[in-house]
Scaffold this active site. Structure first.
Site, short mmCIF file in Angstrom:
data_model
loop_
_atom_site.label_atom_id
_atom_site.label_comp_id
_atom_site.label_asym_id
_atom_site.label_seq_id
_atom_site.Cartn_x
_atom_site.Cartn_y
_atom_site.Cartn_z
N CYS A 82 121.19 76.70 96.47
CA CYS A 82 121.17 77.45 95.54
C CYS A 82 121.61 78.79 95.88
O CYS A 82 120.80 79.25 96.27
CB CYS A 82 120.46 77.47 94.13
SG CYS A 82 120.64 78.63 93.09
N CYS A 85 119.25 81.25 93.70
CA CYS A 85 118.00 81.10 94.28
C CYS A 85 117.44 80.99 95.05
O CYS A 85 115.67 80.20 95.45
CB CYS A 85 117.09 80.71 93.16
SG CYS A 85 116.97 78.77 93.07
N CYS A 130 121.22 74.03 88.74
CA CYS A 130 119.95 74.14 89.71
C CYS A 130 118.45 74.00 88.48
O CYS A 130 118.86 74.61 87.67
CB CYS A 130 119.94 75.32 90.29
SG CYS A 130 118.81 75.28 91.30
N CYS A 153 131.02 67.13 91.99
CA CYS A 153 131.28 67.79 92.25
C CYS A 153 131.01 69.00 92.01
O CYS A 153 131.14 69.98 90.57
CB CYS A 153 132.83 66.95 90.87
SG CYS A 153 133.98 68.62 91.38
#
Length: 167
Positions: A82, A85, A130, A153
């Site tokens: 991510c 984070c 996330c 995707c």
């Protein structure tokens, strides 16, 4: 008496509405469950930490232009994390060329990607984000390759790539 019977039958026919007639449309949204994430920041804090493109995709659920991500053609071994984070989201071994213009994966790292329902374009889609910070990643479709049949995707701007360590 016939008038009463006909009137009663008309009420029954008018009042019948089967489930098959119900359609989910863009105006209908399922009530959102309140989700708690371990990384929580204010909008101002996110804006300071993320680029403008990252902010709009991760925090405002925007979509980057197709074929614009540097990660689209990345074939290196490693992990996609991510961009907000650093949570590990996808292994490079699950990445495949979907032809859609966005990085695509057939499997997520279990427990690190969360899901919700999205009606933004007029029909039901599975949105993924996330599981640590709630950042919008993209959508999941059921037209991917084996072994899962799924296509995650993902907006490339929502990801950072961490190359595998070489011995």
């Amino acid at each position: 008496m016939y008038k009463n019977i006909i009137f009663g039958l008309c009420l029954v026919f008018i009042g019948c509405k089967g489930n098959s007639q119900k359609k989910e449309t863009a105006g209908q949204t399922a009530p959102k469950k309140e989700q708690r994430f371990s990384v929580v920041k204010t909008e101002a804090e996110w804006q300071k930490e993320l680029t403008e493109a990252e902010f709009y995709v991760l925090r405002k659920a925007a979509t980057e232009n197709p074929f614009s991500s540097d990660l689209l053609e990345n074939k290196e071994e490693g992990t996609y994390v991510c961009a907000a984070c650093g949570t590990e989201l996808f292994k490079s071994s699950t990445k495949f060329k979907s032809g859609t213009g966005w990085p695509s994966f057939y499997e997520e790292i279990k427990g690190n990607v969360a899901y919700d329902v999205d009606y933004k374009i007029g029909y039901k889609r599975t949105e993924e984000h996330c599981a640590t910070c709630g950042g919008h990643l993209g959508h999941v479709f059921e037209d991917g390759p084996e072994p899962t049949g799924l296509r995650h995707c993902v907006n490339g701007v929502a990801l950072d790539f961490v190359p595998a360590k070489k011995d």
